[in-house]
Design an enzyme around this catalytic site. Structure first.
Site, short mmCIF file in Angstrom:
data_model
loop_
_atom_site.label_atom_id
_atom_site.label_comp_id
_atom_site.label_asym_id
_atom_site.label_seq_id
_atom_site.Cartn_x
_atom_site.Cartn_y
_atom_site.Cartn_z
CB SER A 60 -0.94 -0.06 1.21
OG SER A 60 -2.11 0.63 0.94
CG HIS A 119 -5.63 -2.59 0.20
ND1 HIS A 119 -4.81 -2.20 -0.82
CD2 HIS A 119 -5.21 -1.90 1.29
CE1 HIS A 119 -3.93 -1.32 -0.38
NE2 HIS A 119 -4.15 -1.13 0.90
C1 GCU Z 1 -5.40 4.73 1.67
C2 GCU Z 1 -4.81 5.52 0.53
C3 GCU Z 1 -3.94 4.65 -0.38
C4 GCU Z 1 -2.93 3.89 0.44
C5 GCU Z 1 -3.61 3.17 1.59
C6 GCU Z 1 -2.66 2.50 2.58
O1 GCU Z 1 -6.35 3.82 1.21
O2 GCU Z 1 -5.87 6.12 -0.17
O3 GCU Z 1 -3.28 5.42 -1.34
O4 GCU Z 1 -2.22 3.00 -0.37
O5 GCU Z 1 -4.37 4.08 2.36
O6 GCU Z 1 -1.49 2.80 2.61
O7 GCU Z 1 -3.15 1.71 3.37
#
Ligand code: GCU
Length: 435
Positions: free
Chosen positions: A271, A417
């Site tokens: 992420s 995710h």
């Molecule tokens: C949020 C953000 C993402 C990121 C994520 C994370 O969802 O919008 O861009 O990758 O957090 O790091 O968990």
């Protein structure tokens, strides 16, 4: 104006992601992401193999010059400029020769950086296989919630820095508590990694820079405040550049550790830390393999597709991640002088693996895959086989069918995710003859 932007179904570092409260005068209404492929407007990507004067790069010898241009554009327009390395002072704080059921040697090592009269200590948690007879290759990744979340063992130190609030008593007043011990063990299958002969090195990302917008006074930025004044305001480094700088300093240490083969280090991240792994791999050619897990916007996903999280949305929710200049491209993605396939191209000819997840539309799986496809010509120019095959595949592969024959690997995992065991199994397999 005070707005609540929500993405309630998303998880962050494996935990249900907090709704993000933002103050915004520019993002006038609730953000609705586009998830309709048919609504993606036609776009033209900057060609990684055409330099800024319009000349095509057809000779591998000319790539270094073009690479320098692209790196400079990412520093100027996206992530910001980071300072030169400072020395790292290492102190071994604890050693357990019988960790992970006797499979690993586990050390906690304080890495202290000093500059401008201030110091910052990163706590490295380092596992090496117990029976190793020679230095081993290593996976290095930042973790979201503290080193103590990898294992239930009460002897691992809690971070003493700011942590993001988590439900279930895992944090109190932005401090980690014992209740968090072992809560992220699924994202970090240490036994699997050491069983296959690799080391695992991790640092809590908030040790490097606490993840909130404080005007860049705390964390690593605090050590370079005078230096930062020498950089044009719009181009000063954001948090992603700070975390990546921290990864490079950890690599400085790993290259001196007698149990680790410092020439064979993979950088991995999930992420926002996947975005960070890519930028670390782009800026530091010592990383031999780079792994982006569900990195999405500002990571592996093409900005110009405007699918899921957009440049404007990420800059509004997380104004401290990128430099100021990047905000000029809110709703103006077509004006960006780069796109994220060029970030992957900066890693060439080193191995890179990008992974997406079917339920992670926010991170735009197709955009992440297409970034690999459009980086492929650079890999081929440099004598590798890119995504593999005589010509690169241009269709998103079906779920759970990794493309892993070439120097660029990709998979679309079924599910949300997250960084899962399935993902790690692919990375370990890919690393076999590439790390
Ligand atoms: C949020 C953000 C993402 C990121 C994520 C994370 O969802 O919008 O861009 O990758 O957090 O790091 O968990």
């Amino acid at each position: 104006m005070h707005r609540l932007l929500t993405n309630p179904l998303r998880t962050c570092g494996g935990v249900l992601f907090c709704m993000t409260t933002i103050h915004s005068a520019t993002w006038g209404q609730q953000f609705t992401p586009n998830y309709d492929e048919a609504a993606v407007a036609a776009y033209k990507l900057p060609d990684p193999l055409v330099n800024q004067t319009g000349l095509s790069v057809t000779d591998p010898a000319d790539w270094q010059q073009r690479r320098g241009e692209i790196l400079g554009l990412f520093q100027e327009h996206v992530y910001g400029v980071a300072p030169d390395p400072v020395p790292v002072h290492a102190t071994v704080v604890s050693t357990n020769n019988d960790a992970v059921d006797g499979k690993a040697i586990r050390r906690e090592i304080d890495l202290t950086l000093e500059n401008e009269g201030k110091s910052l200590t990163l706590s490295l948690l380092l596992y090496t296989p117990a029976g190793a007879t020679q230095p081993v290759p290593c996976f290095l990744g930042l973790n979201f919630h503290g080193n103590h979340t990898l294992e239930t063992d009460p002897s691992i130190r809690l971070p003493n820095t700011w942590v993001r609030s988590q439900p279930g008593g895992i944090t109190e007043d932005h401090r980690a508590t014992d209740a968090g011990r072992g809560t992220r063990s699924k994202s970090w299958p240490v036994d699997l990694i050491v069983d296959q002969g690799y080391a695992l090195a991790t640092v809590y990302y908030g040790d490097i820079d606490p993840d909130f917008d404080d005007g860049f006074e705390n964390g690593i930025h605090g050590l370079f405040q005078h230096w930062a004044k020498s950089i044009e305001l719009n181009q000063r480094w954001g948090s992603i550049a700070g975390w990546a700088y921290g990864l490079s300093r950890v690599l400085d240490y790993l290259q001196t550790d007698p149990l680790v083969d410092g020439q064979r280090v993979a950088v991995v991240g999930h992420s926002r830390l996947g975005k960070t792994a890519l930028w670390a791999g782009a800026t530091d050619p010592r990383f031999k393999l780079v792994i982006s897990n569900n990195s999405g916007s500002g990571g592996a996903a093409l900005s110009r597709r405007v699918f899921g999280e957009t440049v404007g949305r990420i800059n509004t929710s997380f104004p401290h991640w990128f430099n100021q200049q990047f905000k000029r491209y809110n709703k103006q993605e077509g004006d960006l002088p780069v796109d994220q396939h060029q970030l992957i191209a900066l890693i060439a000819p080193r191995a890179v693996y990008v992974a997406s997840a079917t339920e992670d539309r926010w991170a735009d799986p197709r955009g992440e895959f297409l970034a690999c496809v459009h980086a492929d010509p650079v890999y081929r120019l440099l004598g590798t086989n890119g995504l593999g095959g005589a010509v690169p595949p241009n269709e998103l592969p079906p779920p759970d069918r990794p493309i892993a024959q070439g120097t660029i690997g990709y998979h679309l995992r079924t599910g949300p995710h997250a960084l899962t065991q399935f993902d790690w199994l692919q990375y370990l397999r890919f690393a076999q003859d590439r790390l």
